[in-house]
Design a protein around this motif. Sequence first.
Motif, PDB file in Angstrom:
ATOM      1  N   LYS A  79       1.215  -1.495  -0.013  1.00  0.00           N
ATOM      2  CA  LYS A  79      -0.102  -0.265   0.497  1.00  0.00           C
ATOM      3  C   LYS A  79       0.735   1.350   0.089  1.00  0.00           C
ATOM      4  O   LYS A  79       0.558   2.285  -0.504  1.00  0.00           O
ATOM      5  N   ALA A  80       2.121   1.540   0.812  1.00  0.00           N
ATOM      6  CA  ALA A  80       2.925   2.411   0.678  1.00  0.00           C
ATOM      7  C   ALA A  80       3.380   2.530  -0.266  1.00  0.00           C
ATOM      8  O   ALA A  80       3.586   4.022  -1.252  1.00  0.00           O
ATOM      9  N   VAL A  81       3.569   1.511  -1.257  1.00  0.00           N
ATOM     10  CA  VAL A  81       4.745   1.542  -2.326  1.00  0.00           C
ATOM     11  C   VAL A  81       3.265   2.098  -3.223  1.00  0.00           C
ATOM     12  O   VAL A  81       3.518   3.041  -4.362  1.00  0.00           O
ATOM     13  N   GLY A  82       1.990   2.073  -3.558  1.00  0.00           N
ATOM     14  CA  GLY A  82       0.937   2.451  -3.932  1.00  0.00           C
ATOM     15  C   GLY A  82       0.350   4.071  -4.357  1.00  0.00           C
ATOM     16  O   GLY A  82       0.937   4.498  -4.624  1.00  0.00           O
ATOM     17  N   ASP A  83       0.532   4.140  -2.840  1.00  0.00           N
ATOM     18  CA  ASP A  83       1.136   5.210  -2.561  1.00  0.00           C
ATOM     19  C   ASP A  83       2.311   6.449  -3.457  1.00  0.00           C
ATOM     20  O   ASP A  83       1.793   7.537  -3.582  1.00  0.00           O
ATOM     21  N   GLN A  84       3.046   5.792  -3.083  1.00  0.00           N
ATOM     22  CA  GLN A  84       4.325   6.702  -3.243  1.00  0.00           C
ATOM     23  C   GLN A  84       4.254   6.685  -5.129  1.00  0.00           C
ATOM     24  O   GLN A  84       4.678   7.753  -5.604  1.00  0.00           O
ATOM     25  N   TYR A  85       3.520   5.892  -5.969  1.00  0.00           N
ATOM     26  CA  TYR A  85       3.007   5.573  -7.084  1.00  0.00           C
ATOM     27  C   TYR A  85       2.620   6.999  -7.834  1.00  0.00           C
ATOM     28  O   TYR A  85       3.140   7.929  -8.960  1.00  0.00           O
ATOM     29  N   ARG A  86       1.329   6.527  -7.087  1.00  0.00           N
ATOM     30  CA  ARG A  86       0.527   8.054  -7.030  1.00  0.00           C
ATOM     31  C   ARG A  86       1.624   9.384  -7.087  1.00  0.00           C
ATOM     32  O   ARG A  86       0.976   9.997  -7.934  1.00  0.00           O
ATOM     33  N   GLU A  87       1.583   9.287  -5.604  1.00  0.00           N
ATOM     34  CA  GLU A  87       2.470  10.942  -5.401  1.00  0.00           C
ATOM     35  C   GLU A  87       3.372  10.780  -6.755  1.00  0.00           C
ATOM     36  O   GLU A  87       3.540  12.478  -6.920  1.00  0.00           O
ATOM     37  N   LEU A  88       4.017  10.182  -6.841  1.00  0.00           N
ATOM     38  CA  LEU A  88       5.395  10.829  -7.776  1.00  0.00           C
ATOM     39  C   LEU A  88       4.950  10.857  -9.576  1.00  0.00           C
ATOM     40  O   LEU A  88       5.506  11.552 -10.494  1.00  0.00           O
ATOM     41  N   THR A  89       3.160   9.690  -9.509  1.00  0.00           N
ATOM     42  CA  THR A  89       2.798  10.173 -11.064  1.00  0.00           C
ATOM     43  C   THR A  89       2.014  11.268 -10.966  1.00  0.00           C
ATOM     44  O   THR A  89       2.616  12.456 -12.107  1.00  0.00           O
ATOM     45  N   GLN A  90       1.935  12.130 -10.224  1.00  0.00           N
ATOM     46  CA  GLN A  90       1.986  13.995  -9.741  1.00  0.00           C
ATOM     47  C   GLN A  90       2.878  14.300 -10.351  1.00  0.00           C
ATOM     48  O   GLN A  90       3.098  15.363 -10.726  1.00  0.00           O
TER      49      GLN A  90
END
Length: 347
Positions: free
Chosen positions: A248-259
């Motif tokens: 879940k933490a990596v998924g949040d990092q992925y979305r933040e990095l995409t932005q």
Amino acid sequence: MEITMPLINIDLQHNRQVSGEMINARRADLDVYRRELVQQIRQAYYQYLQAGKAVEIYTNALGLVKENRRVSEKFVENRMATKEIVLRAQAQVSQVESSLIEAKNKLHNATAYFNFLLNRPLDTPVLTDESLFSLQTGATDTLVSSGGDLRGLAADAASLRLSPGVPAGREELAKLAACKRSLRLTCATAVINLVPKLSAFYDVGFQGFGFRFNSDQFYQLAGVQLVWPLFKANDNKYKIRQSEIDVKAVGDQYRELTQQLTLQVQTSVNDYYSAVEALQSLTDEVTSARETYRLAERRFREGNAIQIELIDARTQMTSAELRYSLGRLTVLDRAADLERVTASYKL
């Protein structure tokens, strides 16, 4: 000698998959470094071209002010002017010579830095493409396409301006995706730890006294081994929970990095177009400044203009040429930034 063969061991397959994903993440790290190095090399090369252009501009300006000094001396000899115009002309010569020395120093530093990035001796001569800094009226739209490997980047910028987003191929996202897959495999590994492991073994050798390798000392032993953990005090449960939190933490990092990357792309596109539009204005300015100096010099030779007008026209022309050269550098730098954020360079 002992031979062991796993018959049932799902851990081996999962460990291989996890190791493969970690290799993908490390490979993405390497590609990120390579792209940044390409960007740094491009910008260092453009900085070298800019420094060389500045030396050329000041060299030309030095020739102009020396000619102004010669004409001023002729005016004084013919009693058409007083001595202060010669002194003023000499001051201009000294000022341009000082600027030329500084520009040459910057050129030497730019050469050393560019060769440093290429892992070459610092004094290695650098081949130049003067077309990148040549003055061509109306050529700002095709500036980037004249840069060889940057061909087609303007079209990418136009499409990204209409529909901003993260281009495919960004290694930063690929790295996080590989980490996420690795954590999911780790989570699955914790689940399958309840599956028993079955392996076979075969031992063969000699055992005895006196180092006599005969049939009396020869032995062989074969068997199977079963390992089945029935109770691990909820250890697997906690590992699964921890892996789920990490995923879940990596998924949040992925979305933040995409932005963040989307913002980076949009900013780079805006900066590129702003630099191109500014360069068009600088092109008109330097053309006008050159024509103004030409007219002022002709009037000065004919005795219809005072020296201060000629000095002012020459100063404005030199400043306009330098601003144009810097504007050209800005466009090329922004193009290198755009190439980096779009991951358009083929590694």
